[in-house]
Design a protein around this motif. Structure first.
Motif, PDB file in Angstrom:
ATOM      1  N   LEU A   1       0.824  -1.207   0.000  1.00  0.00           N
ATOM      2  CA  LEU A   1       0.000   0.000   0.000  1.00  0.00           C
ATOM      3  C   LEU A   1       0.860   1.261   0.000  1.00  0.00           C
ATOM      4  O   LEU A   1       0.424   2.324   0.425  1.00  0.00           O
ATOM      5  CB  LEU A   1      -0.950  -0.001   1.207  1.00  0.00           C
ATOM      6  CG  LEU A   1      -1.914  -1.191   1.288  1.00  0.00           C
ATOM      7  CD1 LEU A   1      -2.751  -1.105   2.553  1.00  0.00           C
ATOM      8  CD2 LEU A   1      -2.789  -1.277   0.053  1.00  0.00           C
ATOM      9  N   GLY A   2       2.072   1.135  -0.470  1.00  0.00           N
ATOM     10  CA  GLY A   2       2.976   2.283  -0.506  1.00  0.00           C
ATOM     11  C   GLY A   2       3.822   2.350   0.744  1.00  0.00           C
ATOM     12  O   GLY A   2       4.785   1.610   0.886  1.00  0.00           O
TER      13      GLY A   2
ATOM     14  N   VAL B   1      -2.796  -6.079   5.504  1.00  0.00           N
ATOM     15  CA  VAL B   1      -2.974  -7.501   5.820  1.00  0.00           C
ATOM     16  C   VAL B   1      -4.456  -7.720   6.108  1.00  0.00           C
ATOM     17  O   VAL B   1      -5.059  -6.975   6.884  1.00  0.00           O
ATOM     18  CB  VAL B   1      -2.152  -7.913   7.069  1.00  0.00           C
ATOM     19  CG1 VAL B   1      -2.320  -9.386   7.376  1.00  0.00           C
ATOM     20  CG2 VAL B   1      -0.683  -7.550   6.903  1.00  0.00           C
ATOM     21  N   ARG B   2      -5.058  -8.737   5.442  1.00  0.00           N
ATOM     22  CA  ARG B   2      -6.473  -9.021   5.687  1.00  0.00           C
ATOM     23  C   ARG B   2      -6.761 -10.508   5.542  1.00  0.00           C
ATOM     24  O   ARG B   2      -5.977 -11.265   4.977  1.00  0.00           O
ATOM     25  CB  ARG B   2      -7.367  -8.226   4.746  1.00  0.00           C
ATOM     26  CG  ARG B   2      -7.338  -8.712   3.324  1.00  0.00           C
ATOM     27  CD  ARG B   2      -8.282  -7.919   2.457  1.00  0.00           C
ATOM     28  NE  ARG B   2      -8.279  -8.426   1.085  1.00  0.00           N
ATOM     29  CZ  ARG B   2      -8.972  -7.914   0.115  1.00  0.00           C
ATOM     30  NH1 ARG B   2      -9.725  -6.852   0.347  1.00  0.00           N
ATOM     31  NH2 ARG B   2      -8.930  -8.426  -1.080  1.00  0.00           N
ATOM     32  N   ASP B   3      -7.918 -10.904   6.048  1.00  0.00           N
ATOM     33  CA  ASP B   3      -8.433 -12.267   5.919  1.00  0.00           C
ATOM     34  C   ASP B   3      -9.053 -12.384   4.537  1.00  0.00           C
ATOM     35  O   ASP B   3     -10.014 -11.680   4.222  1.00  0.00           O
ATOM     36  CB  ASP B   3      -9.471 -12.517   7.003  1.00  0.00           C
ATOM     37  CG  ASP B   3     -10.087 -13.903   6.969  1.00  0.00           C
ATOM     38  OD1 ASP B   3      -9.883 -14.648   5.989  1.00  0.00           O
ATOM     39  OD2 ASP B   3     -10.797 -14.243   7.939  1.00  0.00           O
ATOM     40  N   SER B   4      -8.536 -13.280   3.707  1.00  0.00           N
ATOM     41  CA  SER B   4      -9.036 -13.382   2.336  1.00  0.00           C
ATOM     42  C   SER B   4     -10.479 -13.887   2.277  1.00  0.00           C
ATOM     43  O   SER B   4     -11.173 -13.656   1.294  1.00  0.00           O
ATOM     44  CB  SER B   4      -8.139 -14.298   1.508  1.00  0.00           C
ATOM     45  OG  SER B   4      -8.198 -15.609   2.005  1.00  0.00           O
ATOM     46  N   LYS B   5     -10.938 -14.554   3.322  1.00  0.00           N
ATOM     47  CA  LYS B   5     -12.317 -15.033   3.336  1.00  0.00           C
ATOM     48  C   LYS B   5     -13.295 -13.926   3.710  1.00  0.00           C
ATOM     49  O   LYS B   5     -14.501 -14.102   3.562  1.00  0.00           O
ATOM     50  CB  LYS B   5     -12.444 -16.211   4.301  1.00  0.00           C
ATOM     51  CG  LYS B   5     -11.671 -17.450   3.854  1.00  0.00           C
ATOM     52  CD  LYS B   5     -11.869 -18.625   4.795  1.00  0.00           C
ATOM     53  CE  LYS B   5     -11.423 -18.423   6.206  1.00  0.00           C
ATOM     54  NZ  LYS B   5     -10.055 -18.143   6.519  1.00  0.00           N
ATOM     55  N   ASP B   6     -12.802 -12.789   4.190  1.00  0.00           N
ATOM     56  CA  ASP B   6     -13.655 -11.666   4.590  1.00  0.00           C
ATOM     57  C   ASP B   6     -13.037 -10.358   4.092  1.00  0.00           C
ATOM     58  O   ASP B   6     -12.648  -9.496   4.882  1.00  0.00           O
ATOM     59  CB  ASP B   6     -13.800 -11.647   6.108  1.00  0.00           C
ATOM     60  CG  ASP B   6     -14.802 -10.618   6.591  1.00  0.00           C
ATOM     61  OD1 ASP B   6     -15.595 -10.110   5.775  1.00  0.00           O
ATOM     62  OD2 ASP B   6     -14.789 -10.310   7.796  1.00  0.00           O
TER      63      ASP B   6
ATOM     64  N   VAL C   1       0.407  -2.289   8.491  1.00  0.00           N
ATOM     65  CA  VAL C   1       1.607  -2.498   9.297  1.00  0.00           C
ATOM     66  C   VAL C   1       2.826  -2.015   8.525  1.00  0.00           C
ATOM     67  O   VAL C   1       2.841  -2.014   7.297  1.00  0.00           O
ATOM     68  CB  VAL C   1       1.786  -3.981   9.704  1.00  0.00           C
ATOM     69  CG1 VAL C   1       0.641  -4.454  10.570  1.00  0.00           C
ATOM     70  CG2 VAL C   1       1.896  -4.874   8.491  1.00  0.00           C
ATOM     71  N   SER C   2       3.842  -1.611   9.249  1.00  0.00           N
ATOM     72  CA  SER C   2       5.077  -1.196   8.587  1.00  0.00           C
ATOM     73  C   SER C   2       5.790  -2.420   8.027  1.00  0.00           C
ATOM     74  O   SER C   2       5.566  -3.552   8.466  1.00  0.00           O
ATOM     75  CB  SER C   2       6.001  -0.478   9.584  1.00  0.00           C
ATOM     76  OG  SER C   2       6.520  -1.406  10.519  1.00  0.00           O
ATOM     77  N   ARG C   3       6.638  -2.192   7.060  1.00  0.00           N
ATOM     78  CA  ARG C   3       7.409  -3.293   6.485  1.00  0.00           C
ATOM     79  C   ARG C   3       8.296  -3.944   7.545  1.00  0.00           C
ATOM     80  O   ARG C   3       8.450  -5.165   7.579  1.00  0.00           O
ATOM     81  CB  ARG C   3       8.256  -2.794   5.328  1.00  0.00           C
ATOM     82  CG  ARG C   3       7.403  -2.315   4.181  1.00  0.00           C
ATOM     83  CD  ARG C   3       8.242  -1.768   3.035  1.00  0.00           C
ATOM     84  NE  ARG C   3       7.429  -1.057   2.083  1.00  0.00           N
ATOM     85  CZ  ARG C   3       6.528  -1.606   1.293  1.00  0.00           C
ATOM     86  NH1 ARG C   3       6.314  -2.881   1.351  1.00  0.00           N
ATOM     87  NH2 ARG C   3       5.820  -0.872   0.455  1.00  0.00           N
ATOM     88  N   GLY C   4       8.862  -3.146   8.426  1.00  0.00           N
ATOM     89  CA  GLY C   4       9.710  -3.671   9.491  1.00  0.00           C
ATOM     90  C   GLY C   4       8.927  -4.567  10.438  1.00  0.00           C
ATOM     91  O   GLY C   4       9.410  -5.619  10.856  1.00  0.00           O
ATOM     92  N   ALA C   5       7.702  -4.164  10.776  1.00  0.00           N
ATOM     93  CA  ALA C   5       6.869  -4.980  11.668  1.00  0.00           C
ATOM     94  C   ALA C   5       6.494  -6.294  10.998  1.00  0.00           C
ATOM     95  O   ALA C   5       6.513  -7.349  11.638  1.00  0.00           O
ATOM     96  CB  ALA C   5       5.609  -4.214  12.068  1.00  0.00           C
TER      97      ALA C   5
END
Length: 48
Positions: free
Chosen positions: A14-15, A20-25, A33-37
């Motif tokens: 997202l730039g 991050v998401r649940d693909s079923k919902d 979240v940051s790339r580092g996280a």
């Protein structure tokens, strides 16, 4: 997309952050979240 026994998680560039998401919902929202996280989370999961 990663899949393991029906538990699916999608990640998206997202730039400035990673989504991050649940693909079923997909309408249920997502976490930014940051790339580092995300790197730290994946590294921790690999150690388990």
């Amino acid at each position: 997309m990663l899949s393991d026994g029906g538990n699916c998680v999608e990640i998206a560039d997202l730039g400035a952050v990673v989504g991050v998401r649940d693909s079923k919902d997909p309408g249920g929202g997502h976490l930014d979240v940051s790339r580092g996280a995300l790197r730290a989370l994946l590294a921790d999961l690999k150690r388990r």
